[in-house]
Design a protein around this motif. Structure first.
Motif, PDB file in Angstrom:
ATOM      1  N   ILE A 134      31.639 -12.350  31.692  1.00 48.06           N
ATOM      2  CA  ILE A 134      30.314 -12.299  31.053  1.00 48.06           C
ATOM      3  C   ILE A 134      29.282 -11.797  32.048  1.00 48.06           C
ATOM      4  N   GLU A 135      29.324 -12.333  33.258  1.00 50.53           N
ATOM      5  CA  GLU A 135      28.390 -11.913  34.310  1.00 50.53           C
ATOM      6  C   GLU A 135      28.537 -10.423  34.593  1.00 50.53           C
ATOM      7  N   LYS A 136      29.784  -9.971  34.639  1.00 47.02           N
ATOM      8  CA  LYS A 136      30.065  -8.592  35.008  1.00 47.02           C
ATOM      9  C   LYS A 136      29.675  -7.594  33.923  1.00 47.02           C
ATOM     10  N   TYR A 137      30.016  -7.901  32.674  1.00 50.86           N
ATOM     11  CA  TYR A 137      29.832  -6.922  31.596  1.00 50.86           C
ATOM     12  C   TYR A 137      28.547  -7.110  30.793  1.00 50.86           C
ATOM     13  N   THR A 180      18.516  -9.467  38.359  1.00 50.19           N
ATOM     14  CA  THR A 180      19.790  -9.059  37.764  1.00 50.19           C
ATOM     15  C   THR A 180      20.386  -7.871  38.521  1.00 50.19           C
ATOM     16  N   ILE A 181      19.549  -6.899  38.858  1.00 51.38           N
ATOM     17  CA  ILE A 181      20.029  -5.724  39.591  1.00 51.38           C
ATOM     18  C   ILE A 181      20.658  -6.139  40.914  1.00 51.38           C
ATOM     19  N   ILE A 182      19.987  -7.024  41.648  1.00 48.83           N
ATOM     20  CA  ILE A 182      20.495  -7.451  42.956  1.00 48.83           C
ATOM     21  C   ILE A 182      21.732  -8.326  42.784  1.00 48.83           C
ATOM     22  N   ARG A 183      21.654  -9.290  41.845  1.00 52.14           N
ATOM     23  CA  ARG A 183      22.768 -10.217  41.650  1.00 52.14           C
ATOM     24  C   ARG A 183      24.040  -9.477  41.235  1.00 52.14           C
ATOM     25  N   GLN A 184      23.893  -8.514  40.329  1.00 52.75           N
ATOM     26  CA  GLN A 184      25.059  -7.759  39.878  1.00 52.75           C
ATOM     27  C   GLN A 184      25.648  -6.915  41.003  1.00 52.75           C
ATOM     28  N   GLY A 185      24.769  -6.342  41.839  1.00 48.85           N
ATOM     29  CA  GLY A 185      25.258  -5.558  42.961  1.00 48.85           C
ATOM     30  C   GLY A 185      26.096  -6.394  43.906  1.00 48.85           C
ATOM     31  N   GLU A 196      16.606   5.279  41.329  1.00 49.81           N
ATOM     32  CA  GLU A 196      16.094   6.636  41.520  1.00 49.81           C
ATOM     33  C   GLU A 196      15.524   7.215  40.233  1.00 49.81           C
ATOM     34  N   PRO A 197      14.412   7.965  40.343  1.00 51.25           N
ATOM     35  CA  PRO A 197      13.811   8.587  39.168  1.00 51.25           C
ATOM     36  C   PRO A 197      14.490   9.906  38.828  1.00 51.25           C
ATOM     37  N   LEU A 198      14.742  10.115  37.533  1.00 48.25           N
ATOM     38  CA  LEU A 198      15.172  11.412  37.028  1.00 48.25           C
ATOM     39  C   LEU A 198      14.017  11.987  36.208  1.00 48.25           C
ATOM     40  N   THR A 199      14.211  13.096  35.525  1.00 52.63           N
ATOM     41  CA  THR A 199      13.088  13.739  34.833  1.00 52.63           C
ATOM     42  C   THR A 199      12.496  12.887  33.716  1.00 52.63           C
ATOM     43  N   ASN A 200      13.328  12.058  33.072  1.00 56.68           N
ATOM     44  CA  ASN A 200      12.788  11.272  31.947  1.00 56.68           C
ATOM     45  C   ASN A 200      13.306   9.841  31.908  1.00 56.68           C
ATOM     46  N   ARG A 201      13.868   9.362  33.012  1.00 56.51           N
ATOM     47  CA  ARG A 201      14.377   7.993  33.032  1.00 56.51           C
ATOM     48  C   ARG A 201      14.610   7.548  34.475  1.00 56.51           C
ATOM     49  N   VAL A 202      14.871   6.270  34.637  1.00 56.74           N
ATOM     50  CA  VAL A 202      15.223   5.700  35.937  1.00 56.74           C
ATOM     51  C   VAL A 202      16.709   5.367  35.914  1.00 56.74           C
ATOM     52  N   ARG A 203      17.415   5.809  36.927  1.00 56.76           N
ATOM     53  CA  ARG A 203      18.853   5.556  36.997  1.00 56.76           C
ATOM     54  C   ARG A 203      19.135   4.532  38.095  1.00 56.76           C
ATOM     55  N   ILE A 204      19.984   3.551  37.769  1.00 61.07           N
ATOM     56  CA  ILE A 204      20.386   2.537  38.737  1.00 61.07           C
ATOM     57  C   ILE A 204      21.890   2.684  38.968  1.00 61.07           C
ATOM     58  N   ARG A 205      22.255   2.835  40.236  1.00 60.98           N
ATOM     59  CA  ARG A 205      23.661   3.028  40.583  1.00 60.98           C
ATOM     60  C   ARG A 205      24.039   2.096  41.724  1.00 60.98           C
ATOM     61  N   GLY A 214      27.179   4.632  38.061  1.00 64.15           N
ATOM     62  CA  GLY A 214      25.989   4.369  37.264  1.00 64.15           C
ATOM     63  C   GLY A 214      26.181   3.096  36.452  1.00 64.15           C
ATOM     64  N   VAL A 215      25.155   2.208  36.453  1.00 67.01           N
ATOM     65  CA  VAL A 215      25.286   0.943  35.735  1.00 67.01           C
ATOM     66  C   VAL A 215      24.183   0.710  34.715  1.00 67.01           C
ATOM     67  N   MET A 216      23.032   1.402  34.837  1.00 75.17           N
ATOM     68  CA  MET A 216      21.923   1.102  33.944  1.00 75.17           C
ATOM     69  C   MET A 216      20.897   2.233  34.004  1.00 75.17           C
ATOM     70  N   GLU A 217      20.207   2.467  32.889  1.00 75.13           N
ATOM     71  CA  GLU A 217      19.115   3.435  32.863  1.00 75.13           C
ATOM     72  C   GLU A 217      17.922   2.819  32.147  1.00 75.13           C
TER      73      GLU A 217
END
Length: 559
Positions: A134-137, A180-185, A196-205, A214-217
Motif C-alpha cells: 500500500i505504501e509503495k503503490y 510523501t515525496i521524501i518518504r517514498q524515496g 524538475e519543471p517541464l513545459t507544462n508540468r512538474v516531473r518527480i523522479r 518517473g513516479v509522479m507529475e
C-alpha cells in the motif's frame, strides 16, 4: 477444519508449550491467535500466513499478478485500501482479486464490492506485507488527484521563470505532498530525488539502483510552493530564485535517520531541485559489504595496514567512491589514531574522526585545508577529491612524510589515475614514492534473488561477443525475470565491481619512465590485476549481476 495451532505444531513451526501460553493470552485478550503469536515473536509472518492459508483453504496472495496490471490499482480507492489493509492483485471480467490479512472479514469484502461495483475474490497475505505494498503503490495516487494539471498546455515564459505566481495551495496539503515525496524515496531505496519543471508540468523522479524512474507529475503552478517548502525545511533563503543554491536537512522517517543534501539550480522553466538521500553511515561501513571479490578484499585489507603512502579510489560520479572511503576510515578508526578529513561536503559524520567541510571561499580550499590538517598531528588523512596540481602536491607530500592518505580522482580505470597525476604536473619520482595503490570501481545492479533464472546467451548476441572479447567461454548466465519484489526490473540493490592496482616495483619503474596508461595497465595485468570487466563477468557468472549490467557500466573500446 483443522485448528491453526494443530497446523503449526504439525509443521514444526511452534512448540506445544508456546501454543499453550498463546492460548492463555488469547482467552485474556480476545485477540486472534495468529496475531498473538506474531506479536510475541513466536512465529514469522510468512509462516503464519502459510498456516492460515492451509487452515482456511484460501490461496496465498500472488503479488506478481501486478505486473502490467494497472487496472487493479485503479479499481480500489486508496481510502478503502488503507481502511481495511486490502491490496488489489488483479482485475478482469468485472472481478477484483484482493489480498487481505483477514480474508474472513465479510464487512471489508462487502464494502469494497459495493464501492467498486465488482465481484471480490480474496487471497491471504501478511499485514506487514500488505502495508508495504500500500505504501509503495498508493503513496502518490491520492495526492495526484488533488494536485491536478491546472496548467496543462500552458507554457511559462522562458525569460522570467522565477516570476510564476505561487498558487494558493493549502499548507497542510503541501506539507503532506513534500513528506510523501521524501518518504517514498526513502522507502524505495532511492539515492536521489529529482523535482524538475517541464513545459507544462512538474516531473518527480527517483534514482533507484542507478536508474531514474518517473513516479509522479503535477501541475506547473505547484513548483514554486513545493520548492519553497523544501527550502524552509532546510533553512534556505526562499527569496533567491536566480542563483544555484545548496542546502542540507536531517529527518527521521520510520525510525530511520536520513540526511538530505539539496542542490537547487535555476533553469529556463523554473527551479530544479535534486536531493541526495544519505542514510546513517552504519549501513555503509562494513568493508565486506562493499562487494569486493574475496581476492580483492584480502588485497585491500593488506593495503590498509600501511602507515604511510597514498591510496586512491577512482571512478565516475555515482560509482561508490565515498562509500569505499568511509568504510576504509571506519575500518581503521581506533583510539590510538588521529584521523582527519577534508571534504566537499561532509556526507556522513563518523564518530571519532575529525571532519572539515571545504568552503566556497578561497581561504578554505582542499589545498589550504590540507595544509592546516598537517599541523594537527594526523595519522590518517582523507582528501575528498584531488582537483588540481596544488592539492595533488600537498597530498603527495603528506603521503611521503609519514601519513596514510586517501583521496579520489575522476578517471576511467586504475592506470589512468597515475597518468592523471603526472598530467597535473606532479613529478614522477614523487608519484612513484607516494602512491601505494589505486582502486577503480563501478556500481552494478544486483539480480533480484526472488526471480533469478539461468539462461544461455545467444551465440552472436552482444553479451556473447563481450564474453568472447574478454576471453571467457560462453556458458550459462543468470538474470532476473522481474517480480513484485523488484518492480519487475529483475534487479534489487547494487554491488561494486572493482580493480586494484598495487604500485609494485615494476609499476614504480614505469611511472619513473612516464609510461602511458596502456603500458602501465599491461604491467599491472602481468602482475595479476583483475580488471573491472573481468571482476564484473566473474560476479555475473556467480549470479550476483548480469552481463548486460557489466557492459552498461564498464564496457571499454580498448578491451
Amino acid at each position: 477444519m483443522k485448528l491453526l495451532g494443530e497446523i503449526l505444531i504439525a509443521t514444526n513451526l511452534l512448540k506445544e508449550e508456546d501454543l499453550t501460553e498463546a492460548l492463555n493470552d488469547q482467552q485474556a485478550s480476545g485477540e486472534r491467535l495468529g496475531k498473538i503469536l506474531f506479536k510475541k515473536g513466536l512465529l514469522a509472518e510468512k509462516d503464519l500466513t502459510k498456516a492460515l492459508s492451509e487452515q482456511l483453504k484460501i490461496p496465498l496472495a500472488d503479488f506478481d499478478k501486478l505486473k502490467g496490471d494497472n487496472q487493479a490499482l485503479q479499481h480500489l480507492p486508496a481510502a478503502l485500501a488503507v481502511k481495511y489493509q486490502a491490496f488489489p492483485l488483479h482485475y478482469g471480467n468485472q472481478t477484483l482479486e484482493i489480498a487481505l490479512a483477514d480474508p474472513l472479514n465479510i464487512l471489508a469484502v462487502d464494502e469494497i464490492s459495493e464501492a467498486t461495483g465488482l465481484n471480490v475474490l480474496t487471497a491471504i497475505a501478511g499485514e506487514q506485507e500488505i502495508a508495504a505494498y500500500i505504501e509503495k503503490y498508493y503513496g502518490f495516487r491520492e495526492l495526484e488527484t488533488e494536485f491536478t494539471y491546472k496548467t496543462a498546455g500552458e507554457r511559462i515564459p522562458a525569460e522570467k521563470p522565477w516570476e510564476i505566481a505561487e498558487s494558493s495551495v493549502d499548507e497542510n496539503q503541501l506539507i503532506r505532498l513534500v513528506n510523501t515525496i521524501i518518504r517514498q524515496g526513502v522507502s524505495l531505496g532511492a539515492s536521489d530525488i529529482h523535482i524538475e519543471p517541464l513545459t507544462n508540468r512538474v516531473r518527480i523522479r527517483y534514482r533507484v539502483d542507478g536508474i531514474l524512474r518517473g513516479v509522479m507529475e503535477l501541475g506547473l503552478e505547484y513548483l514554486p510552493p513545493l520548492i519553497s517548502r523544501i527550502k524552509i525545511m532546510a533553512g534556505m533563503d526562499i527569496t533567491e530564485k536566480r542563483l544555484p543554491r545548496d542546502g542540507r536537512m536531517s529527518l527521521k522517517i520510520k525510525d530511520r535517520f536520513v540526511n538530505l543534501r539539496l542542490s537547487i539550480s535555476p533553469t529556463v522553466l523554473g527551479e530544479k531541485l535534486v536531493a541526495r538521500i544519505l542514510e546513517q553511515v552504519e549501513s555503509l561501513i562494513a568493508l565486506e559489504k562493499l562487494g569486493f571479490s574475496p581476492k580483492n578484499l584480502q588485497q585491500y585489507k593488506r593495503l590498509l595496514k600501511n602507515t604511510e603512502g597514498m591510496i586512491l579510489v577512482v571512478g565516475p560520479t555515482g560509482s561508490g567512491k565515498s562509500a569505499t572511503l568511509y568504510s576504509s576510515l571506519h575500518y581503521l578508526n581506533s583510539a590510538d589514531l588521529n584521523i582527519m578529513t577534508i571534504e566537499d561536503p561532509v556526507e556522513y559524520v563518523l564518530t571519532g574522526v575529525n571532519q572539515i567541510n571545504v568552503s566556497s571561499k578561497p581561504e578554505l580550499s582542499f589545498a589550504t585545508g590540507l595544509r592546516s590538517i598537517l599541523r594537527q598531528d594526523p595519522d590518517v588523512i582523507m582528501v575528498g577529491e584531488i582537483r588540481d596540481q596544488e592539492t595533488a602536491g600537498v597530498a603527495i607530500r603528506a603521503a611521503i612524510t609519514g601519513h596514510l592518505v586517501f583521496s579520489t580522482l575522476h578517471t576511467a580505470d586504475a592506470s589512468s589515475a597515475i597518468t592523471r597525476l603526472l598530467d597535473m604536473g606532479s613529478e614522477p619520482y614523487l608519484v612513484a614514492s607516494a602512491t601505494k595503490a589505486v582502486v577503480a570501481q563501478r556500481l552494478v545492479r544486483r539480480i533480484c534473488p526472488h526471480c533469478q533464472e539461468s539462461y544461455g546467451p545467444e551465440k552472436f548476441s552482444e553479451e556473447a561477443i563481450f564474453i568472447a572479447e574478454m576471453g571467457y567461454p560462453l556458458g550459462q548466465a543468470v538474470r532476473g525475470k522481474g517480480c513484485s519484489h523488484c518492480d519487475y526490473t529483475g534487479y534489487k540493490g547494487r554491488i561494486a565491481i572493482s580493480e586494484i592496482l598495487p604500485v609494485n616495483n615494476d609499476i614504480r619503474q614505469g611511472i619513473l619512465q612516464r609510461m602511458s596508461r596502456s603500458e602501465l595497465k599491461t604491467i599491472a595485468l602481468a602482475s595479476g590485476m583483475l580488471t573491472l570487466q573481468e571482476d564484473g563477468i566473474e560476479k555475473a557468472f556467480r549470479g550476483l549481476t548480469t552481463i548486460k549490467e557489466v557492459m552498461r557500466v564498464a564496457y571499454s573500446n580498448d578491451l
